[in-house]
Design an enzyme around this catalytic site. Structure first.
Site: not given
Length: 517
Positions: A191, A268
């Site tokens: 992230h 993702d």
């Protein structure tokens, strides 16, 4: 048909295909007008997060409204059970997560848990679940996988990944094994940045691929790519953008060293730092599709119409400029529509109400309880003091889901006192004062120390050591990945922080069973 008419139709189809491969999110408990408009124009999927869920009745109404323009719409959610829950974001999960199931090591139970979770999702109209995490948690310091993995053993992870996939899809919900080719040996959260796994290809194949091979053999409907760099597989691009990984390793037949997978590949979230900060979301989207991805997950962070339009237009421009083959985009869109059709057929079956009690039964079996033989354990019978040590937030888990046992103990023993401690309160300079304060607050009460991945946090380990030296009668509940057992009268490893894991721990602490809801 005139050339102009054909050109217009081709343009319309190009825009439609570009929308079909996107999986965007949105804010709120009801869909905004722009979502309906883009579904009508071809959007193939919508992504839901905790911000979209207030309760299960509301979620069922939301999914029904989303399907107004397209009954084949894929409605995706990130519902792993355990620590990562969107369905029960406000209360904590009714199902233990992967590490707890791996600790039990009963694939039949894993299949049953996943089936009941799938029934709960199907009851709410969700037909595509970005789960299970098939990563082998080979690095104990991993900041993003941890309890989301079934464990550190490839074969254990393989058999439970297959069982989880089978159980979920038995309920008519498409499973999505992630994060290919394996996010378990990272020490960076993708992230925030791009993790590097600098190992040879043989190790990747032996250690990280078995769970994904098992998922493919189990008929998994989707696989999610990882934003990780493995130079042994591709020295230039991370897995999400790598034709060598998505095409060569994942799609290639087994005879050529691949997994022979022919289902949907979804990325993702494309706005994660590993991709966005290096390539940008528009270029990253085009590169992912060109590499072999079929769907682009976006919306965990960026969840507005402008993002959808930016990515749609980037895809259209790439096709027109020759940077993305039209056949590749058409193939990707066809895979999305094929999965939507499969999911609709599953949704037409009569829904089966989920058995929520199986989650607590599984959580009880996952507990590892160790008592100090020099201090016979006496259950908590009065108002304890609970100190909960909270590490920095895991973005995949989020900040909105409660965890721990303080509230559960307070329900049983009104007057229970509790304190939450974070790293900012336990720096080296503050540590002695913090421990002195906690000991004073706990005077005359049983002391319950709740930790999460204590092995990864020096500040937490130091505080725990000081508290246990002063109060060796303390009770310790580890709700992360358990490593060495610290001293204390009793140590309970729950293998995750799901609500049912907390309930199972409280049963041990108090010697009183829980009444299942």
């Amino acid at each position: 048909m005139s050339i102009l008419t054909q050109t217009v139709q081709d343009s319309d189809q190009l825009h439609r295909d570009a929308l079909t491969v996107l999986q965007p999110g949105f804010e709120g408990s009801t869909p905004p007008e722009w979502v309906h408009r883009h579904i009508a124009a071809g959007l193939g999927s919508v992504a839901l997060f905790g911000r979209n869920v207030t309760d299960q009745a509301q979620l069922a109404a939301l999914t029904a409204e989303l399907r107004r323009e397209n009954p084949d719409l894929l409605i995706a959610i990130d519902e792993e059970g355990g620590d990562v829950t969107r369905l029960e974001v406000g209360s904590g999960s009714s199902w233990p997560g992967n590490l707890a199931l791996g600790a039990i090591d009963d694939p039949a139970l894993t299949r049953d848990v996943a089936r009941e979770l799938g029934r709960a999702l199907a009851e709410c109209g969700v037909n595509f679940n970005w789960a299970p995490a098939a990563d082998v948690n080979s690095n104990p310091g991993n900041p993003i996988i941890g309890v989301r993995s079934f464990g550190a053993d490839p074969e254990l992870c393989a058999r439970h990944t297959a069982a989880w996939v089978e159980g979920l899809q038995e309920a008519g919900v498409a499973a999505c094994a992630k994060h290919f080719p394996g996010h378990g040996d990272t020490n960076v959260d993708s992230h925030h940045g791009l993790p590097l796994i600098d190992v040879d290809e043989e190790l990747v194949r032996a250690r990280d691929l078995p769970p994904f091979r098992a998922a493919v053999a189990a008929g998994v409907k989707a696989l999610m790519s990882a934003h990780i760099m493995i130079p042994a597989l591709d020295p230039q691009f991370p897995a999400t953008l790598s034709a060598a990984v998505l095409g060569g390793l994942l799609r290639a037949p087994e005879s050529a060293g691949g997994l022979g997978y022919q289902g949907l590949i979804v990325t993702d979230a494309i706005e994660m730092g590993a991709i966005a900060d290096t390539y940008g979301i528009a270029r990253g989207t085009v590169l992912a599709l060109a590499a072999g991805a079929d769907a682009i997950c976006v919306g965990g962070g960026l969840c507005d119409e402008e993002t959808v339009l930016e990515l749609r237009d980037a895809i259209v421009a790439a096709v027109r400029e020759g940077r993305l083959a039209p056949e590749r985009l058409a193939d990707a869109a066809a895979r999305v529509r094929e999965l939507g059709s499969w999911a609709r057929q599953g949704r037409l079956k009569a829904p089966v109400e989920p058995d929520l009690s199986i989650g607590l039964r599984a959580a009880r079996r996952a507990l590892k309880v160790t008592a100090d033989p020099a201090r016979p354990f006496v259950p908590v019978t009065d108002r304890p003091f609970v100190a909960s040590f909270s590490p920095e937030s895991n973005i995949a888990v989020g900040d909105d889901t409660p965890w721990g046992v303080a509230g559960m103990l307070a329900e049983r023993f009104p007057g229970t006192r509790s304190r939450g401690i974070g790293p900012e309160q336990a720096g080296e300079a503050e540590l002695d004062a913090l421990v002195t304060d906690l000991l004073a607050a706990a005077e005359g009460r049983r002391l319950v120390l709740v930790v999460r991945d204590v092995h990864r946090h020096d500040w937490m380990s130091a505080a725990l050591r000081l508290l246990l030296n002063a109060r060796p009668d303390s009770l310790v509940v580890e709700m992360g990945v358990p490593q060495a057992r610290p001293a204390g009268a009793l140590h309970i490893a729950t293998h995750g922080a799901a609500r049912v894991c907390g309930l199972a721990a409280v049963e041990v602490l108090t010697g009183q069973p829980t009444v299942s809801r």
